[in-house]
Design a protein around this motif. Structure first.
Motif, PDB file in Angstrom:
ATOM      1  N   HIS A 349     -13.856 -16.703  -9.345  1.00 48.54           N
ATOM      2  CA  HIS A 349     -13.858 -17.750  -8.422  1.00 48.54           C
ATOM      3  C   HIS A 349     -12.766 -17.570  -7.325  1.00 48.54           C
ATOM      4  O   HIS A 349     -12.416 -18.718  -6.911  1.00 48.54           O
ATOM      5  CB  HIS A 349     -13.779 -18.896  -9.205  1.00 48.54           C
ATOM      6  N   SER A 350     -12.193 -16.705  -7.365  1.00 54.99           N
ATOM      7  CA  SER A 350     -10.970 -16.310  -6.332  1.00 54.99           C
ATOM      8  C   SER A 350     -11.417 -16.361  -4.760  1.00 54.99           C
ATOM      9  O   SER A 350     -10.534 -16.394  -4.130  1.00 54.99           O
ATOM     10  CB  SER A 350     -10.348 -14.853  -6.683  1.00 54.99           C
ATOM     11  N   SER A 351     -12.493 -16.442  -4.571  1.00 52.69           N
ATOM     12  CA  SER A 351     -13.241 -16.313  -3.056  1.00 52.69           C
ATOM     13  C   SER A 351     -12.426 -15.132  -2.382  1.00 52.69           C
ATOM     14  O   SER A 351     -11.803 -15.300  -1.469  1.00 52.69           O
ATOM     15  CB  SER A 351     -12.761 -17.682  -2.543  1.00 52.69           C
ATOM     16  N   THR A 352     -12.997 -14.069  -2.772  1.00 57.70           N
ATOM     17  CA  THR A 352     -12.356 -12.561  -2.207  1.00 57.70           C
ATOM     18  C   THR A 352     -13.059 -12.715  -1.072  1.00 57.70           C
ATOM     19  O   THR A 352     -14.329 -12.689  -0.888  1.00 57.70           O
ATOM     20  CB  THR A 352     -12.483 -11.605  -3.113  1.00 57.70           C
ATOM     21  N   MET A 353     -12.244 -12.216   0.258  1.00 66.11           N
ATOM     22  CA  MET A 353     -12.872 -12.671   1.365  1.00 66.11           C
ATOM     23  C   MET A 353     -12.879 -11.231   2.296  1.00 66.11           C
ATOM     24  O   MET A 353     -13.915 -10.584   2.570  1.00 66.11           O
ATOM     25  CB  MET A 353     -12.065 -13.318   2.300  1.00 66.11           C
ATOM     26  N   GLN A 354     -11.758 -10.485   2.559  1.00 70.66           N
ATOM     27  CA  GLN A 354     -11.737  -9.595   3.319  1.00 70.66           C
ATOM     28  C   GLN A 354     -11.082  -8.149   2.816  1.00 70.66           C
ATOM     29  O   GLN A 354     -10.507  -8.429   1.793  1.00 70.66           O
ATOM     30  CB  GLN A 354     -10.975  -9.365   4.509  1.00 70.66           C
ATOM     31  N   ILE A 355     -11.320  -6.672   2.966  1.00 72.79           N
ATOM     32  CA  ILE A 355     -10.615  -5.888   2.736  1.00 72.79           C
ATOM     33  C   ILE A 355     -10.510  -4.800   3.728  1.00 72.79           C
ATOM     34  O   ILE A 355     -11.212  -4.657   4.712  1.00 72.79           O
ATOM     35  CB  ILE A 355     -11.723  -5.025   1.631  1.00 72.79           C
ATOM     36  N   ALA A 356      -9.178  -4.045   3.569  1.00 69.73           N
ATOM     37  CA  ALA A 356      -8.711  -3.154   4.441  1.00 69.73           C
ATOM     38  C   ALA A 356      -8.095  -2.036   3.633  1.00 69.73           C
ATOM     39  O   ALA A 356      -7.152  -2.394   2.748  1.00 69.73           O
ATOM     40  CB  ALA A 356      -7.856  -3.804   5.489  1.00 69.73           C
ATOM     41  N   PHE A 357      -8.194  -0.903   4.257  1.00 68.51           N
ATOM     42  CA  PHE A 357      -7.541   0.150   3.428  1.00 68.51           C
ATOM     43  C   PHE A 357      -6.210   0.602   4.219  1.00 68.51           C
ATOM     44  O   PHE A 357      -6.161   0.790   5.343  1.00 68.51           O
ATOM     45  CB  PHE A 357      -8.508   1.509   3.448  1.00 68.51           C
ATOM     46  N   TYR A 358      -5.354   1.050   3.485  1.00 71.83           N
ATOM     47  CA  TYR A 358      -3.946   1.297   4.144  1.00 71.83           C
ATOM     48  C   TYR A 358      -3.841   2.673   4.442  1.00 71.83           C
ATOM     49  O   TYR A 358      -3.746   3.585   3.459  1.00 71.83           O
ATOM     50  CB  TYR A 358      -2.855   0.804   3.177  1.00 71.83           C
ATOM     51  N   ASP A 359      -4.187   3.105   5.723  1.00 74.06           N
ATOM     52  CA  ASP A 359      -4.119   4.496   6.220  1.00 74.06           C
ATOM     53  C   ASP A 359      -2.789   4.757   7.103  1.00 74.06           C
ATOM     54  O   ASP A 359      -3.018   5.882   7.673  1.00 74.06           O
ATOM     55  CB  ASP A 359      -5.365   4.989   6.782  1.00 74.06           C
ATOM     56  N   ALA A 360      -1.885   3.920   7.210  1.00 75.23           N
ATOM     57  CA  ALA A 360      -0.832   4.150   7.878  1.00 75.23           C
ATOM     58  C   ALA A 360       0.311   4.642   7.048  1.00 75.23           C
ATOM     59  O   ALA A 360       0.191   4.918   5.795  1.00 75.23           O
ATOM     60  CB  ALA A 360      -0.392   2.891   8.623  1.00 75.23           C
ATOM     61  N   ASP A 361       1.792   4.986   7.588  1.00 78.78           N
ATOM     62  CA  ASP A 361       2.473   5.530   6.808  1.00 78.78           C
ATOM     63  C   ASP A 361       3.905   4.955   6.965  1.00 78.78           C
ATOM     64  O   ASP A 361       5.007   5.331   6.583  1.00 78.78           O
ATOM     65  CB  ASP A 361       3.016   6.886   7.176  1.00 78.78           C
ATOM     66  N   ALA A 362       3.941   3.526   7.460  1.00 78.89           N
ATOM     67  CA  ALA A 362       5.075   2.627   7.528  1.00 78.89           C
ATOM     68  C   ALA A 362       5.482   2.034   6.098  1.00 78.89           C
ATOM     69  O   ALA A 362       6.505   1.516   5.841  1.00 78.89           O
ATOM     70  CB  ALA A 362       4.673   1.554   8.575  1.00 78.89           C
ATOM     71  N   PHE A 363       4.356   1.770   5.352  1.00 78.49           N
ATOM     72  CA  PHE A 363       4.768   1.394   3.910  1.00 78.49           C
ATOM     73  C   PHE A 363       5.275   2.539   3.020  1.00 78.49           C
ATOM     74  O   PHE A 363       5.055   3.576   3.465  1.00 78.49           O
ATOM     75  CB  PHE A 363       3.495   0.472   3.294  1.00 78.49           C
ATOM     76  N   PRO A 364       5.841   2.423   1.802  1.00 76.44           N
ATOM     77  CA  PRO A 364       6.260   3.392   1.013  1.00 76.44           C
ATOM     78  C   PRO A 364       4.862   4.139   0.637  1.00 76.44           C
ATOM     79  O   PRO A 364       3.870   3.875   0.661  1.00 76.44           O
ATOM     80  CB  PRO A 364       6.552   2.817  -0.152  1.00 76.44           C
ATOM     81  N   ALA A 365       5.017   5.621   0.350  1.00 76.00           N
ATOM     82  CA  ALA A 365       4.162   6.538   0.141  1.00 76.00           C
ATOM     83  C   ALA A 365       3.176   6.162  -0.660  1.00 76.00           C
ATOM     84  O   ALA A 365       1.823   6.168  -0.871  1.00 76.00           O
ATOM     85  CB  ALA A 365       4.615   7.775  -0.135  1.00 76.00           C
ATOM     86  N   GLU A 366       3.375   5.536  -1.679  1.00 72.72           N
ATOM     87  CA  GLU A 366       2.402   5.059  -2.885  1.00 72.72           C
ATOM     88  C   GLU A 366       1.464   4.265  -2.454  1.00 72.72           C
ATOM     89  O   GLU A 366       0.242   4.118  -2.990  1.00 72.72           O
ATOM     90  CB  GLU A 366       3.191   4.368  -4.015  1.00 72.72           C
ATOM     91  N   TYR A 367       1.534   3.456  -1.106  1.00 77.39           N
ATOM     92  CA  TYR A 367       0.481   2.570  -0.778  1.00 77.39           C
ATOM     93  C   TYR A 367      -0.790   3.343   0.011  1.00 77.39           C
ATOM     94  O   TYR A 367      -1.614   2.698   0.203  1.00 77.39           O
ATOM     95  CB  TYR A 367       1.046   1.705   0.200  1.00 77.39           C
ATOM     96  N   ARG A 368      -0.251   4.298   0.321  1.00 78.06           N
ATOM     97  CA  ARG A 368      -1.245   5.231   1.228  1.00 78.06           C
ATOM     98  C   ARG A 368      -2.504   5.390   0.466  1.00 78.06           C
ATOM     99  O   ARG A 368      -2.408   5.693  -0.556  1.00 78.06           O
ATOM    100  CB  ARG A 368      -0.689   6.122   1.830  1.00 78.06           C
ATOM    101  N   GLY A 369      -3.646   4.736   1.093  1.00 78.36           N
ATOM    102  CA  GLY A 369      -4.966   5.007   0.576  1.00 78.36           C
ATOM    103  C   GLY A 369      -5.436   4.049  -0.443  1.00 78.36           C
ATOM    104  O   GLY A 369      -6.717   3.518  -0.841  1.00 78.36           O
ATOM    105  N   ASP A 370      -4.494   3.066  -0.665  1.00 79.41           N
ATOM    106  CA  ASP A 370      -4.817   1.714  -1.370  1.00 79.41           C
ATOM    107  C   ASP A 370      -5.581   1.020  -0.575  1.00 79.41           C
ATOM    108  O   ASP A 370      -5.633   0.833   0.671  1.00 79.41           O
ATOM    109  CB  ASP A 370      -3.813   1.271  -2.118  1.00 79.41           C
ATOM    110  N   ALA A 371      -6.147  -0.260  -1.224  1.00 90.72           N
ATOM    111  CA  ALA A 371      -6.988  -1.168  -0.573  1.00 90.72           C
ATOM    112  C   ALA A 371      -6.713  -2.705  -0.676  1.00 90.72           C
ATOM    113  O   ALA A 371      -5.868  -2.704  -1.748  1.00 90.72           O
ATOM    114  CB  ALA A 371      -8.477  -1.172  -1.076  1.00 90.72           C
ATOM    115  N   PHE A 372      -6.206  -3.462   0.400  1.00 87.84           N
ATOM    116  CA  PHE A 372      -5.894  -4.691   0.317  1.00 87.84           C
ATOM    117  C   PHE A 372      -7.085  -5.645   0.438  1.00 87.84           C
ATOM    118  O   PHE A 372      -7.985  -5.308   1.198  1.00 87.84           O
ATOM    119  CB  PHE A 372      -4.724  -4.713   1.470  1.00 87.84           C
TER     120      PHE A 372
END
Length: 451
Positions: A349-372
């Protein structure tokens, strides 16, 4: 007309939070905790084996278990969402009319589906960095626009827009912030009952486009009967497990060619795929899932999942694999072992809406490839869930099943919220852009480094 000017008179508004100590991943019953336990870095791993039994405690499976619509208020003075240590939040725009999907044009311009006004807005690329700008109306007079896609992806000639009732396209050249010509209908007469959020995605080779079309009901309780022979014949043209009646060609992802000359079901049994994305570097389509009500506060989990061509994801007969929905007990035993289990299970029931993969390098390296993913938030359970942005952890391009809170703090108490995250996109500079459709706000989240 509402004001939609980017805020230029305010200084950079951001918060840098104190360090969030590494937290153990919540599993089992602990994974079902509600908004009181939300905080940046809080992690959960919901497994199919953790799900409680269904609690069909009312007679109408088309009705929600519980109604607790949130009271939406303005952001408290000086309040910003909570984000992990080292990240900063800035307000880019206010007073939009239900901004939902955000898409970034190849030249960096920001396109926003303003679903409440029937418009698509275009902000100049500089706005993603916090610069002052006024959006232009790229297109208007649409019925609840939602999905936006640039085609071809690298050097677009068109902008496709998925409204509640149709998919249209507009002529486009790089830098256009106002459509140069009228819309051309690509897919007409999409039914609009109940779920109306139609997202769009383009295959990596540019040969196919995808549109998501949610169900017309909670669990198709009133679907007319078909014989076994009739069902088999129907599935030959509509896909495994496809529903019929008013649900025909609904609860699906459809695939079509750029001219709209060939439209068919790509995957079935997806009650409401509100958001889609192609995983960078692959041909893999991903989808967010808004699941059904009527089975209890912790059923059925929302989800993020890769979407297989010809795949069946359960609705309305099954959920989360071969778990039979009591509303359809005994009706389709032939499907039980053919239901695909979603990759990442989220709180129900969280009403999950949109998804985007993090393919940039401005966040720490551990974020690359993860999905928001954004969670607009529950309205149909006593204790709230959602109202946040989460990060699904990937390893070597594969989902681990673990997700963690990234942006929280929108819930003030059991009745009151000040934001409902809906759209998101990765800006060219690597910042994350997020829309809140409750207060009409666009946020920018950037990494400022350790403090």
């Amino acid at each position: 007309m509402r004001a939609t000017t980017i805020l230029s008179s305010l200084p950079l508004a951001f918060v840098l939070l104190a360090s969030v100590h590494a937290q153990e991943v919540r599993t089992g019953a602990d994974a079902f905790s509600t908004w009181q336990a939300d905080a940046p870095g809080a992690s959960r791993h919901i497994r199919a084996t953790d799900l409680p039994p269904p609690s069909l405690h009312q007679n109408d499976p088309e009705a929600p278990d519980f109604e607790r619509l949130p009271k939406v208020v303005d952001a408290p003075q000086g309040r910003m969402p909570d984000v992990p240590a080292g990240f900063a939040v800035e307000v880019l725009a206010r007073d939009l009319n239900k901004p939902r999907v955000i898409r970034i044009a190849p030249n960096g311009d920001i396109f926003v589906a303003e679903s409440g006004s029937g418009r698509v807005l275009a902000f100049p690329a500089e706005a993603a960095k916090g610069g002052a700008a006024t959006p232009q109306i790229f297109a208007e007079n649409l019925e609840r626009p939602f999905g936006i896609a640039f085609y071809p992806s690298a050097e677009p000639r068109y902008v496709y827009v998925a409204a509640a009732n149709e998919v249209v396209r507009y002529p486009y050249r790089s830098g256009d912030r106002k459509a140069k010509g009228p819309s051309e209908v690509i897919i007409a007469d999409i039914p609009t009952k109940r779920h109306w959020t139609r997202d769009l995605a383009v295959s990596r080779d540019g040969q196919r486009l995808f549109v998501s079309i949610g169900s017309a009901s909670n669990v198709a309780a009133g679907m007319p009967n078909k014989s076994s022979e009739e069902t088999k014949a129907f599935e030959k043209t509509h896909g495994l497990g496809a529903a019929w009646g008013e649900e025909e060609n609904r609860a699906v992802v459809r695939v079509f060619d750029p001219e709209g000359g060939s439209v068919r079901n790509f995957a079935t049994g997806l009650r409401n795929c509100s958001g889609m994305a192609i995983q960078p570097g692959t041909d893999t389509l991903w989808c967010t899932g808004n699941e059904r009500d009527h089975l209890g506060p912790n059923l059925v989990p929302d989800f993020l999942t890769s979407v297989r061509e010809g795949g069946f994801y359960g609705w309305p007969w099954y959920y989360t694999g071969g778990n039979e929905d009591p509303a359809h007990a005994g009706e389709r035993p032939d499907l039980k072992d053919r239901v695909l289990t979603p990759d990442v299970l989220l709180q129900a029931h969280s009403s999950t809406m949109q998804i985007a993969f993090y393919d940039a390098d401005a966040f720490p390296a551990e974020y690359r490839g993860d999905a928001f993913a954004t969670m607009r938030g529950s309205w149909n359970r006593e204790d709230r869930t959602g109202y946040k942005v989460v990060r699904a952890r990937m390893k070597d391009g594969k989902p681990t099943g673990v997700y963690e809170d990234f942006m929280t703090g929108f819930v003030l108490d059991k009745d009151t919220v000040w934001g409902r995250p809906t759209g998101l996109a990765v800006a060219p500079d690597g910042a994350l852009l997020i829309s809140d459709d409750a207060n009409g706000t666009l946020f920018r989240v950037a990494y400022k480094g350790s403090k």
